[in-house]
Write a protein that holds these residues in place. Structure first.
Motif, PDB file in Angstrom:
ATOM      1  N   LYS A 122     -16.903  15.999   4.089  1.00 44.37           N
ATOM      2  CA  LYS A 122     -17.631  17.253   3.862  1.00 44.37           C
ATOM      3  C   LYS A 122     -19.064  17.163   4.356  1.00 44.37           C
ATOM      4  O   LYS A 122     -19.690  18.178   4.689  1.00 44.37           O
ATOM      5  CB  LYS A 122     -17.598  17.604   2.371  1.00 44.37           C
ATOM      6  N   ASP A 147     -10.798  18.711   2.036  1.00 42.48           N
ATOM      7  CA  ASP A 147     -11.289  18.728   0.668  1.00 42.48           C
ATOM      8  C   ASP A 147     -10.331  19.635  -0.119  1.00 42.48           C
ATOM      9  O   ASP A 147      -9.951  20.708   0.377  1.00 42.48           O
ATOM     10  CB  ASP A 147     -12.716  19.319   0.664  1.00 42.48           C
ATOM     11  N   SER A 148      -9.918  19.215  -1.307  1.00 42.31           N
ATOM     12  CA  SER A 148      -8.837  19.946  -1.993  1.00 42.31           C
ATOM     13  C   SER A 148      -9.197  21.409  -2.239  1.00 42.31           C
ATOM     14  O   SER A 148      -8.362  22.300  -2.062  1.00 42.31           O
ATOM     15  CB  SER A 148      -8.482  19.256  -3.308  1.00 42.31           C
ATOM     16  N   GLU A 149     -10.458  21.665  -2.609  1.00 40.44           N
ATOM     17  CA  GLU A 149     -10.874  23.042  -2.907  1.00 40.44           C
ATOM     18  C   GLU A 149     -10.816  23.906  -1.654  1.00 40.44           C
ATOM     19  O   GLU A 149     -10.409  25.067  -1.694  1.00 40.44           O
ATOM     20  CB  GLU A 149     -12.300  23.066  -3.460  1.00 40.44           C
ATOM     21  N   ASN A 214     -21.156  16.119  -5.748  1.00 42.33           N
ATOM     22  CA  ASN A 214     -19.974  16.414  -4.932  1.00 42.33           C
ATOM     23  C   ASN A 214     -19.735  17.920  -4.867  1.00 42.33           C
ATOM     24  O   ASN A 214     -19.493  18.479  -3.795  1.00 42.33           O
ATOM     25  CB  ASN A 214     -18.746  15.685  -5.496  1.00 42.33           C
ATOM     26  N   LYS A 215     -19.824  18.581  -6.030  1.00 39.60           N
ATOM     27  CA  LYS A 215     -19.590  20.033  -6.034  1.00 39.60           C
ATOM     28  C   LYS A 215     -20.706  20.740  -5.282  1.00 39.60           C
ATOM     29  O   LYS A 215     -20.480  21.748  -4.608  1.00 39.60           O
ATOM     30  CB  LYS A 215     -19.484  20.531  -7.480  1.00 39.60           C
ATOM     31  N   GLU A 218     -19.896  20.632  -1.846  1.00 40.83           N
ATOM     32  CA  GLU A 218     -18.744  21.510  -1.575  1.00 40.83           C
ATOM     33  C   GLU A 218     -19.113  22.989  -1.541  1.00 40.83           C
ATOM     34  O   GLU A 218     -18.471  23.776  -0.838  1.00 40.83           O
ATOM     35  CB  GLU A 218     -17.649  21.262  -2.619  1.00 40.83           C
TER      36      GLU A 218
END
Ligand code: NAD
Ligand code: MG
Length: 390
Positions: A122, A147-149, A214-215, A218
Motif C-alpha cells: 500500500k 489489501d483486503s479492504e 495501517n488504517k 489504507e
C-alpha cells in the motif's frame, strides 16, 4: 502459462501467494522471486518453483544465495539494482509484497514493462499515488488491489458506476490494543503490539494495526486507488474482521464483502481476475459466529487517522513524508528507542516540519523527489529521537 513474479516472496503475503501458485504449478512460469535476509526460504521456493532468478535485497548476502542455489538453473542476484532489473523482466502478473516504500521503485518498473501489478504494498500508493496511476496508464498496465479492504471495495464495485458511489467504508479490527485503557498505551511493548487478534501478518503491519497507522495508510490508499474524495471515506471498527469493506451508493444501498480473515481471498482474486476460481480459504459460518460488531473509531485513541486526513488535504509529497516518518518511527519503536505513542507524535512533528520547509510542499511528484523526501523524513525522525534522548 502465465509469467509471474513475486516481490517480497519470503514475507507473509509472498508466502500466501506462493501457496496459491504452488497448488497449480503447471499454470505458472515463475520469472523472479525476491526476498531479504531469509535466504533459505528464498532459495527453497526458487528451487521448487523453478524461478528464472532469485534476488535478495541485501548485497552482502549474494554469496549465501549463490551457495543455496547451487546445482540449479536459478540465477542469483542481490541489491537494489538487481530488484529493479528483476522487475523489468517481462511478466504478465507481478505481486508487489515488499514491505515499506522499498516496494515503490520495483513496482513502477513492473508497470513500465506493462505487467499487471497486484498491489499488496500500500505504501506505493501512499507515497506516490498519482505518479503510479499515471505510469500504469501510460504503459497500458493494470493495478489490482490486494489489501483486503481494497480488494473488497474493488469487488463491490464490479459493474457499478463510480459516479453513483456516495461513500466507501473500510473496516479495522482495532488491533492488539482495541480494548486497552487509553492510559496504558504509552507503556505498550513491542511484543504486545506484535500480536494481532484476527490476522496473521508480518510484524510491521501488525504493529501498524495496533496503532491504526495501517488504517491511516489504507484511507490514503482508498483515495488514490478509487479516486474518491477523502470526505467520502469512512473507517469503522469491526472486531471480527469478517466484513472487509462496504460501498454505499446514492440510492442508499450498501454492498459489502465478507470473508474469513485469510489473505488468500484477496491475493487469489487478484491472481485470477477477472474470473473467480476455487480458493483454499475457510468458508464462513455466520450462524456459528452469531454476531458481527461495529463501532466508530475513537480518534483520541488513534491519532494516525487524523494525520491521514491532514496528509490527504496537503497532497503532493506529504504522503511520502507521512509514510517514511511512520516507517522510521516504527523502526525506533521496534528497537525500543521510542514508546508506542511517541510514533504518532514524531510523525506529526515531521509533517509540521515538512510544511515549513521551503520548496518541498510544492515540489513535483517524481520518483526522485519521492525517494529524496522519504530519506529526509527518516532523517528528521532520527533527529527527533536523538533530541528526546539528549
Ligand atoms: P513481511 O514483513 O512478512 O514481508 C516483507 C517482504 O519484503 C519480505 O520478503 C522481505 O524480505 C521483503 N523486504 C523487506 N524489506 C525489504 C527491502 N528494504 N527491500 C526489498 N525487500 C524487502 O510483510 P507482509 O506482512 O507480507 O507485508 C507486505 C506488504 O503487504 C506490506 O506493504 C503490507 O502493508 C501489505 N499487506 C500485508 C498484509 C498481510 O496480511 N500480511 C495484508 C495487507 C497488506
Ligand atoms: Mg488491509
Amino acid at each position: 502459462m502465465r509469467k509471474v513474479s513475486i516481490f517480497g516472496a519470503t514475507g507473509s503475503i509472498g508466502q500466501n501467494t506462493i501457496d496459491l501458485i504452488a497448488r497449480n504449478p503447471s499454470a505458472y512460469d515463475v520469472v523472479a522471486l525476491t526476498g531479504g535476509a531469509n535466504i533459505a526460504q528464498l532459495a527453497h521456493d526458487a528451487r521448487r518453483l523453478k524461478a528464472d532468478v532469485a534476488v535478495t535485497a541485501y548485497d552482502d548476502r549474494l554469496d549465501d544465495l549463490r551457495t543455496a542455489l547451487e546445482g540449479t538453473e536459478v540465477q542469483a542476484a542481490a541489491g537494489q539494482e538487481a530488484l529493479i532489473e528483476a522487475a523489468k523482466r517481462p511478466a504478465d502478473w507481478v505481486m508487489s509484497a515488499i514491505v515499506g516504500s522499498a516496494g515503490l521503485a520495483p513496482g513502477i518498473a513492473a508497470l513500465e514493462q506493462g505487467a499487471t501489478l497486484a498491489l499488496a504494498n500500500k505504501e506505493t500508493l501512499v507515497c506516490a499515488g498519482p505518479l503510479v496511476l499515471e505510469t500504469a496508464r501510460k504503459h497500458g498496465a493494470r493495478l489490482l488491489p490486494v489489501d483486503s479492504e481494497h480488494s473488497a471495495v474493488f469487488q463491490a464495485l464490479v459493474g457499478e458506476d463510480m459516479g453513483a458511489v456516495e461513500r466507501i467504508i473500510i473496516t479495522a479490527s482495532g488491533g492488539a490494543f482495541r480494548d486497552w485503557p487509553l492510559a496504558d498505551l504509552a507503556n505498550a511493548t513491542v511484543e504486545q503490539a506484535s500480536s494481532h487478534p484476527n490476522w496473521d501478518m508480518g510484524q510491521r503491519i501488525t504493529i501498524d494495526s495496533a496503532s491504526m497507522f495501517n488504517k491511516a495508510l489504507e484511507v490514503i490508499e482508498t483515495k488514490e486507488f478509487f479516486g474518491i474524495h477523502p470526505d467520502k471515506i469512512e473507517v469503522l471498527v469491526h472486531p471480527e474482521s469478517i466484513v472487509h469493506a462496504l460501498v454505499g451508493f446514492r440510492d442508499g444501498a450498501v454492498l459489502g464483502h465478507l470473508g474469513a480473515p485469510d489473505m488468500r481471498h484477496a491475493i487469489g482474486y487478484a491472481l485470477h481476475w477477472p474470473d473467480r476460481l476455487d480458493l483454499p480459504v475457510p468458508r464462513l459460518n455466520l450462524a456459528a459466529l452469531g454476531q458481527l460488531r461495529f463501532v466508530a473509531p475513537d480518534e483520541a485513541r488513534y491519532p494516525a487517522l487524523r494525520l491521514a486526513r491532514e496528509v490527504m488535504a496537503r497532497g503532493g509529497l506529504s504522503g511520502a513524508v507521512f509514510n517514511a516518518a511512520k516507517e522510521r518511527a516504527l523502526d525506533h519503536f521496534i528497537a525500543r528507542r521510542a514508546g508506542f505513542l511517541d510514533m504518532a507524535d514524531m510523525v506529526a512533528s515531521v509533517l509540521d516540519r515538512f510544511d515549513t520547509s521551503d520548496g518541498l510542499i510544492d515540489a513535483a511528484l517524481t520518483l526522485d523527489n519521492v525517494l529524496q523526501t522519504d530519506h529526509l523524513a527518516r532523517k528528521w525522525v532520527d533527529e527527533a529521537v536523538l533530541e528526546r534522548a539528549g
